[in-house]
Design a protein around this motif. Sequence first.
Motif, PDB file in Angstrom:
ATOM      1  N   SER A   1     -10.840   2.494  41.895  1.00 21.98           N
ATOM      2  CA  SER A   1     -12.407   1.969  41.831  1.00 21.98           C
ATOM      3  C   SER A   1     -12.223   0.556  41.393  1.00 21.98           C
ATOM      4  CB  SER A   1     -13.054   2.826  40.813  1.00 21.98           C
ATOM      5  OG  SER A   1     -14.279   2.268  40.118  1.00 21.98           O
ATOM      6  N   CYS A   2     -13.065  -0.256  42.188  1.00 24.16           N
ATOM      7  CA  CYS A   2     -13.178  -1.588  41.920  1.00 24.16           C
ATOM      8  C   CYS A   2     -13.848  -1.927  40.483  1.00 24.16           C
ATOM      9  CB  CYS A   2     -13.866  -2.505  42.919  1.00 24.16           C
ATOM     10  SG  CYS A   2     -13.644  -4.155  42.973  1.00 24.16           S
ATOM     11  N   GLY A   3     -15.095  -1.198  40.543  1.00 24.64           N
ATOM     12  CA  GLY A   3     -16.019  -1.386  39.064  1.00 24.64           C
ATOM     13  C   GLY A   3     -14.975  -1.103  37.956  1.00 24.64           C
ATOM     14  N   GLU A   4     -14.017   0.040  38.079  1.00 28.79           N
ATOM     15  CA  GLU A   4     -13.308   0.305  36.919  1.00 28.79           C
ATOM     16  C   GLU A   4     -12.018  -0.535  36.731  1.00 28.79           C
ATOM     17  OE1 GLU A   4     -14.441   3.638  35.969  1.00 28.79           O
ATOM     18  OE2 GLU A   4     -12.984   2.974  34.282  1.00 28.79           O
TER      19      GLU A   4
ATOM     20  N   GLU B   1     -20.912 -11.360  33.084  1.00 31.66           N
ATOM     21  CA  GLU B   1     -22.148 -12.156  33.408  1.00 31.66           C
ATOM     22  C   GLU B   1     -23.055 -11.638  34.547  1.00 31.66           C
ATOM     23  OE1 GLU B   1     -21.140 -16.165  34.523  1.00 31.66           O
ATOM     24  OE2 GLU B   1     -23.227 -16.304  35.624  1.00 31.66           O
ATOM     25  N   TYR B   2     -22.163 -11.196  35.771  1.00 31.29           N
ATOM     26  CA  TYR B   2     -22.971 -10.667  36.775  1.00 31.29           C
ATOM     27  C   TYR B   2     -23.380  -9.141  36.794  1.00 31.29           C
ATOM     28  CZ  TYR B   2     -21.730 -14.926  39.455  1.00 31.29           C
ATOM     29  OH  TYR B   2     -22.001 -16.087  39.856  1.00 31.29           O
ATOM     30  N   SER B   3     -22.302  -8.481  36.083  1.00 26.18           N
ATOM     31  CA  SER B   3     -22.631  -7.052  36.180  1.00 26.18           C
ATOM     32  C   SER B   3     -23.834  -6.665  35.267  1.00 26.18           C
ATOM     33  CB  SER B   3     -21.408  -6.018  35.776  1.00 26.18           C
ATOM     34  OG  SER B   3     -21.063  -6.424  34.511  1.00 26.18           O
ATOM     35  N   SER B   4     -24.066  -7.312  34.061  1.00 27.09           N
ATOM     36  CA  SER B   4     -24.963  -7.239  33.227  1.00 27.09           C
ATOM     37  C   SER B   4     -26.281  -7.454  33.736  1.00 27.09           C
ATOM     38  CB  SER B   4     -24.930  -8.141  31.894  1.00 27.09           C
ATOM     39  OG  SER B   4     -25.049  -9.425  32.341  1.00 27.09           O
TER      40      SER B   4
ATOM     41  N   GLY C   1     -26.790  -6.550  37.326  1.00 21.78           N
ATOM     42  CA  GLY C   1     -27.077  -5.785  38.249  1.00 21.78           C
ATOM     43  C   GLY C   1     -26.391  -6.371  39.653  1.00 21.78           C
ATOM     44  N   GLU C   2     -25.750  -7.567  39.558  1.00 22.68           N
ATOM     45  CA  GLU C   2     -25.461  -8.315  40.615  1.00 22.68           C
ATOM     46  C   GLU C   2     -23.762  -8.318  40.863  1.00 22.68           C
ATOM     47  OE1 GLU C   2     -27.079 -11.926  40.402  1.00 22.68           O
ATOM     48  OE2 GLU C   2     -29.182 -11.013  40.698  1.00 22.68           O
ATOM     49  N   LEU C   3     -23.432  -8.512  42.114  1.00 21.25           N
ATOM     50  CA  LEU C   3     -22.128  -8.676  42.462  1.00 21.25           C
ATOM     51  C   LEU C   3     -21.399  -9.796  42.241  1.00 21.25           C
ATOM     52  CD1 LEU C   3     -22.138  -7.456  46.343  1.00 21.25           C
ATOM     53  CD2 LEU C   3     -21.920  -6.098  44.377  1.00 21.25           C
TER      54      LEU C   3
ATOM     55  N   ASP D   1     -12.954   2.867  46.077  1.00 22.20           N
ATOM     56  CA  ASP D   1     -14.494   3.117  45.940  1.00 22.20           C
ATOM     57  C   ASP D   1     -15.175   1.727  45.403  1.00 22.20           C
ATOM     58  OD1 ASP D   1     -15.992   3.595  43.208  1.00 22.20           O
ATOM     59  OD2 ASP D   1     -14.260   4.961  42.878  1.00 22.20           O
ATOM     60  N   GLY D   2     -16.319   1.311  45.762  1.00 28.04           N
ATOM     61  CA  GLY D   2     -16.804   0.002  45.230  1.00 28.04           C
ATOM     62  C   GLY D   2     -16.332  -1.128  45.845  1.00 28.04           C
ATOM     63  N   ILE D   3     -15.549  -1.067  46.815  1.00 27.91           N
ATOM     64  CA  ILE D   3     -15.133  -2.125  47.539  1.00 27.91           C
ATOM     65  C   ILE D   3     -14.826  -1.813  49.141  1.00 27.91           C
ATOM     66  CG2 ILE D   3     -12.657  -2.000  46.998  1.00 27.91           C
ATOM     67  CD1 ILE D   3     -12.711  -5.060  46.735  1.00 27.91           C
ATOM     68  N   PRO D   4     -15.188  -2.473  50.111  1.00 22.25           N
ATOM     69  CA  PRO D   4     -16.261  -3.888  50.145  1.00 22.25           C
ATOM     70  C   PRO D   4     -17.701  -3.653  50.052  1.00 22.25           C
ATOM     71  CG  PRO D   4     -15.752  -3.054  52.244  1.00 22.25           C
ATOM     72  CD  PRO D   4     -14.981  -2.094  51.335  1.00 22.25           C
ATOM     73  N   ARG D   5     -18.285  -4.547  49.114  1.00 18.18           N
ATOM     74  CA  ARG D   5     -19.605  -4.473  48.804  1.00 18.18           C
ATOM     75  C   ARG D   5     -20.495  -5.055  49.892  1.00 18.18           C
ATOM     76  NH1 ARG D   5     -18.999  -1.443  43.995  1.00 18.18           N
ATOM     77  NH2 ARG D   5     -21.131  -1.789  42.701  1.00 18.18           N
ATOM     78  N   ASN D   6     -19.896  -5.954  50.557  1.00 16.56           N
ATOM     79  CA  ASN D   6     -20.940  -6.849  51.388  1.00 16.56           C
ATOM     80  C   ASN D   6     -19.811  -7.152  52.476  1.00 16.56           C
ATOM     81  OD1 ASN D   6     -19.160  -8.980  50.908  1.00 16.56           O
ATOM     82  ND2 ASN D   6     -20.557  -9.664  49.319  1.00 16.56           N
TER      83      ASN D   6
ATOM     84  N   ASN E   1     -21.609   4.548  28.024  1.00 16.59           N
ATOM     85  CA  ASN E   1     -21.666   3.470  27.207  1.00 16.59           C
ATOM     86  C   ASN E   1     -21.666   2.088  28.340  1.00 16.59           C
ATOM     87  OD1 ASN E   1     -22.512   2.282  25.280  1.00 16.59           O
ATOM     88  ND2 ASN E   1     -20.531   2.236  24.225  1.00 16.59           N
ATOM     89  N   ARG E   2     -22.229   2.318  29.478  1.00 15.34           N
ATOM     90  CA  ARG E   2     -22.331   1.406  30.603  1.00 15.34           C
ATOM     91  C   ARG E   2     -23.442   0.428  30.322  1.00 15.34           C
ATOM     92  NH1 ARG E   2     -20.286   2.889  36.295  1.00 15.34           N
ATOM     93  NH2 ARG E   2     -21.451   0.865  36.984  1.00 15.34           N
ATOM     94  N   ILE E   3     -23.109  -0.957  30.136  1.00 11.36           N
ATOM     95  CA  ILE E   3     -24.228  -1.990  30.016  1.00 11.36           C
ATOM     96  C   ILE E   3     -25.064  -2.118  31.352  1.00 11.36           C
ATOM     97  CG2 ILE E   3     -23.484  -3.204  27.910  1.00 11.36           C
ATOM     98  CD1 ILE E   3     -22.402  -5.263  30.364  1.00 11.36           C
TER      99      ILE E   3
HETATM  100  P1  AMP Z   1     -19.460  -0.001  40.144  1.00 14.07           P
HETATM  101  O1  AMP Z   1     -18.886   0.781  39.011  1.00 14.07           O
HETATM  102  O2  AMP Z   1     -18.716   0.163  41.433  1.00 14.07           O
HETATM  103  O3  AMP Z   1     -20.966   0.455  40.268  1.00 14.07           O
HETATM  104  O4  AMP Z   1     -19.425  -1.427  39.854  1.00 14.07           O
HETATM  105  C1  AMP Z   1     -20.110  -2.051  38.604  1.00 14.07           C
HETATM  106  C2  AMP Z   1     -20.213  -3.462  38.599  1.00 14.07           C
HETATM  107  O5  AMP Z   1     -18.925  -4.189  38.904  1.00 14.07           O
HETATM  108  C3  AMP Z   1     -21.242  -4.087  39.970  1.00 14.07           C
HETATM  109  O6  AMP Z   1     -22.590  -3.744  39.540  1.00 14.07           O
HETATM  110  C4  AMP Z   1     -20.596  -5.575  40.160  1.00 14.07           C
HETATM  111  O7  AMP Z   1     -21.018  -6.358  39.119  1.00 14.07           O
HETATM  112  C5  AMP Z   1     -19.114  -5.106  39.722  1.00 14.07           C
HETATM  113  N1  AMP Z   1     -18.403  -5.094  41.219  1.00 14.07           N
HETATM  114  C6  AMP Z   1     -17.767  -3.681  41.275  1.00 14.07           C
HETATM  115  N2  AMP Z   1     -17.273  -3.868  42.535  1.00 14.07           N
HETATM  116  C7  AMP Z   1     -17.323  -5.165  43.136  1.00 14.07           C
HETATM  117  C8  AMP Z   1     -17.145  -5.529  44.239  1.00 14.07           C
HETATM  118  N3  AMP Z   1     -16.534  -5.275  45.238  1.00 14.07           N
HETATM  119  N4  AMP Z   1     -17.800  -6.839  44.462  1.00 14.07           N
HETATM  120  C9  AMP Z   1     -18.344  -7.569  43.642  1.00 14.07           C
HETATM  121  N5  AMP Z   1     -18.740  -6.726  42.357  1.00 14.07           N
HETATM  122  C10 AMP Z   1     -18.305  -5.812  42.134  1.00 14.07           C
END
Ligand code: AMP
Length: 224
Positions: free
Chosen positions: A35-38, A55-58, A60-62, A95-100, A139-141
């Motif tokens: 998991s990319c987020g993990e 900075e970005y995840s807080s 809700g951005e990529l 999971d979580g990649i690619p996001r765009n 505990n996810r911000i």
């Molecule tokens: P997730 O756990 O997959 O929901 O990811 C949590 C946060 O991590 C996202 O809201 C982004 O800020 C960052 N993130 C995770 N995966 C990516 C990705 N492939 N590209 C950009 N940001 C990511």
Amino acid sequence: MSQHYQAILLFGAPGAGKGTQGKILGEIPGFYHLSCGEVFRTMDMSSKIGKIFQEYSSRGELVPDNVTIEMWHQNMQARTVLSDFKPNVDLLVLDGIPRNVHQAKLLTKHLDVLEIIHLVCPNKEEMIKRLRRRALKENRIDDAKEDVIRRRWAVYEEETYPVLKYYPKNIIREVDATGSPAGVLQHILEAVVPIQEAHFNNPITGEKVRSAAKASAKGRKKSR
Ligand code: AMP
């Protein structure tokens, strides 16, 4: 030289259950879940990338694409060197990649995407409730605040959903994400087991897999 990993993608909106299903799949020999987020969340938050992630995840951005793909690739290489992930034995479950779409293009250098499991959630508000419950537990911000969750959904709809159009239609499988975890898993397995068996040997015996379907057909013939 860069290696091409054989992969399937778990795709879907925030809260669809990609992480839950990915973790379960990753427990099965022959599947490797990442998991990319993990990966971002387990980084040292005082490091440069850790700070960028926060900075970005807080909000809700990529995280910017170049940072994400570089971090992901280094992480994959480290796991491969440590023999935690074995590209010749394991089907990679991302999971979580690619996001765009830009990330999808950058990943063509590293991935052969064999199948995409699209976890479909018809009820957005139900998913948002699910995310808030999870945020309290884990505990996810990023999912603790309603406006951040809504921003994450907007980013999904604007940037991530179009990724589906980038890949050929015939590799996309839709699975209803709203069933029980076991029910959803059952549908995912129906889609991914034939892929894993077609591309890899049995991870336990090292032998070529005689698929269950072929084996039972042969068994039926014999018993006639
Ligand atoms: P997730 O756990 O997959 O929901 O990811 C949590 C946060 O991590 C996202 O809201 C982004 O800020 C960052 N993130 C995770 N995966 C990516 C990705 N492939 N590209 C950009 N940001 C990511």
